[in-house]
Design an enzyme around this catalytic site. Structure first.
Site, PDB file in Angstrom:
ATOM      1  N   HIS A   1       0.518   4.343   5.049  1.00 49.01           N
ATOM      2  CA  HIS A   1       1.480   3.244   5.201  1.00 49.01           C
ATOM      3  C   HIS A   1       2.311   3.501   6.467  1.00 49.01           C
ATOM      4  O   HIS A   1       2.640   4.645   6.785  1.00 49.01           O
ATOM      5  CB  HIS A   1       2.388   3.156   3.969  1.00 49.01           C
ATOM      6  CG  HIS A   1       3.193   1.893   3.940  1.00 49.01           C
ATOM      7  ND1 HIS A   1       4.317   1.726   4.716  1.00 49.01           N
ATOM      8  CD2 HIS A   1       3.013   0.727   3.267  1.00 49.01           C
ATOM      9  CE1 HIS A   1       4.798   0.506   4.507  1.00 49.01           C
ATOM     10  NE2 HIS A   1       4.027  -0.121   3.637  1.00 49.01           N
TER      11      HIS A   1
ATOM     12  N   GLU B   1       5.308   3.200   7.075  1.00 47.30           N
ATOM     13  CA  GLU B   1       6.583   3.909   6.853  1.00 47.30           C
ATOM     14  C   GLU B   1       6.341   5.410   6.758  1.00 47.30           C
ATOM     15  O   GLU B   1       7.203   6.209   7.129  1.00 47.30           O
ATOM     16  CB  GLU B   1       7.275   3.353   5.599  1.00 47.30           C
ATOM     17  CG  GLU B   1       7.872   1.985   5.911  1.00 47.30           C
ATOM     18  CD  GLU B   1       8.000   1.048   4.721  1.00 47.30           C
ATOM     19  OE1 GLU B   1       7.863   1.497   3.578  1.00 47.30           O
ATOM     20  OE2 GLU B   1       8.226  -0.152   4.963  1.00 47.30           O
TER      21      GLU B   1
ATOM     22  N   SER C   1       5.535  -9.254   4.825  1.00 49.30           N
ATOM     23  CA  SER C   1       6.313 -10.450   4.465  1.00 49.30           C
ATOM     24  C   SER C   1       5.478 -11.523   3.769  1.00 49.30           C
ATOM     25  O   SER C   1       5.667 -12.721   4.019  1.00 49.30           O
ATOM     26  CB  SER C   1       7.023 -11.020   5.701  1.00 49.30           C
ATOM     27  OG  SER C   1       7.958 -10.075   6.191  1.00 49.30           O
TER      28      SER C   1
HETATM   29  C1  PEP Z   1       4.641  -3.186   2.643  1.00 48.67           C
HETATM   30  O1  PEP Z   1       5.536  -2.384   2.609  1.00 48.67           O
HETATM   31  O2  PEP Z   1       3.475  -2.787   2.468  1.00 48.67           O
HETATM   32  C2  PEP Z   1       4.961  -4.595   2.872  1.00 48.67           C
HETATM   33  C3  PEP Z   1       4.000  -5.385   3.224  1.00 48.67           C
HETATM   34  O3  PEP Z   1       6.279  -4.972   2.718  1.00 48.67           O
HETATM   35  P1  PEP Z   1       6.860  -6.481   2.727  1.00 48.67           P
HETATM   36  O4  PEP Z   1       5.966  -7.308   1.858  1.00 48.67           O
HETATM   37  O5  PEP Z   1       8.243  -6.344   2.165  1.00 48.67           O
HETATM   38  O6  PEP Z   1       6.839  -6.943   4.136  1.00 48.67           O
END
Ligand code: PEP
Length: 254
Positions: free
Chosen positions: A98, A100, A214
């Site tokens: 991911h 992050e 999103s």
């Molecule tokens: C994610 O963290 O994998 C993600 C897509 O977050 P969000 O849907 O909040 O953009």
């Protein structure tokens, strides 16, 4: 080749026992109401909630996943969790790479590849995440970055049965901003070509490539009806039963 749509929730570092269990129970109840949904559902809570969420999901067609793992089975790695432990806790999936984790923990493609292989060895399926930053996008490098991430992060042993790819533009995660549908389809089609070179056409044609960034009930249909988009990895909107389920409904899961 029909690929089963996957609706996956990444809860990230959210959820205490009470609200995490309530969320899981809410999702389980809604998925049960669907009878035989056309989609595969997955929730990925934080490590601390895996066991309780597993119980809360009992009897519902919702798989359990974790958000990361170490690349070894056990040993002196304080604070880490091994794929064998995740399997033991009832997980079927784990997310690797991911953005992050790539950003916050400096995870390289090589490390993500090792984690993914260790997860296969433990009997887990893996969702391997890729995606470009805004600077890379502005420099016209989206396809190059995603291709390099596929080549470096996806093990040679990956198949359409043990692996799902998630394309998540970093700048679209949690921001409310999204690429155009055409941009998403172009990247997914390019990723499938790279997968075909690396793993063979058979695997590439059957492997699911999710879009993440999103995703909301309002844009789910637009993204999930694209030919090379096989589901969604959902962050923020997976924390509300109604939003998560409406994404699935708008994607045609029931
Ligand atoms: C994610 O963290 O994998 C993600 C897509 O977050 P969000 O849907 O909040 O953009």
């Amino acid at each position: 080749m029909a690929r089963k749509i996957m609706i996956a929730g990444n809860w990230k570092m959210n959820g205490l026992l009470e609200d995490g269990v309530a969320l899981a129970k809410g999702v389980a109840a809604e998925v049960k109401k669907m009878g035989k949904p056309e989609c595969e559902f997955l929730v990925c809570p934080p490590f601390t909630l895996l066991t309780s969420v597993k119980k809360a999901l009992r009897g519902a067609k919702v798989a359990l996943g974790a958000q990361d793992c170490h690349f070894t089975e056990k040993g002196a790695h304080t604070g880490d969790i091994s794929p064998v432990m995740l399997k033991d806790a009832g997980c079927q999936y784990v997310i690797t790479g991911h953005s992050e984790r790539r950003a916050d923990h400096g995870e390289s493609n090589e490390l993500i590849c090792k984690k993914s292989q260790a997860a296969y060895d433990a009997g887990l399926k893996v969702i391997i995440c890729i995606g470009e930053t805004l600077a890379e996008r502005d420099a016209g490098k989206t396809i190059d970055v995603c291709s390099a991430q596929i080549l470096g992060s996806v093990p040679e042993t990956a198949t359409s049965s043990n692996t799902v790819i998630a394309y998540e533009p970093v700048w679209a995660i949690g921001t409310g901003k999204t690429p155009t549908a055409k941009d998403v389809e172009d990247v997914h089609a390019a990723v499938r070509k790279v997968l075909a070179k690396k793993l063979g056409k058979g695997n590439a044609n059957k492997m699911r490539i999710l879009y993440g960034g999103s995703v909301k009930p309002a844009n789910a249909k637009e993204f999930l009806s694209l030919p090379d988009v096989d589901g969604a990895l959902i962050g923020g909107a997976s924390l509300k039963v109604e939003d998560f389920i409406n994404i699935a409904k708008n994607a045609g899961c029931c």
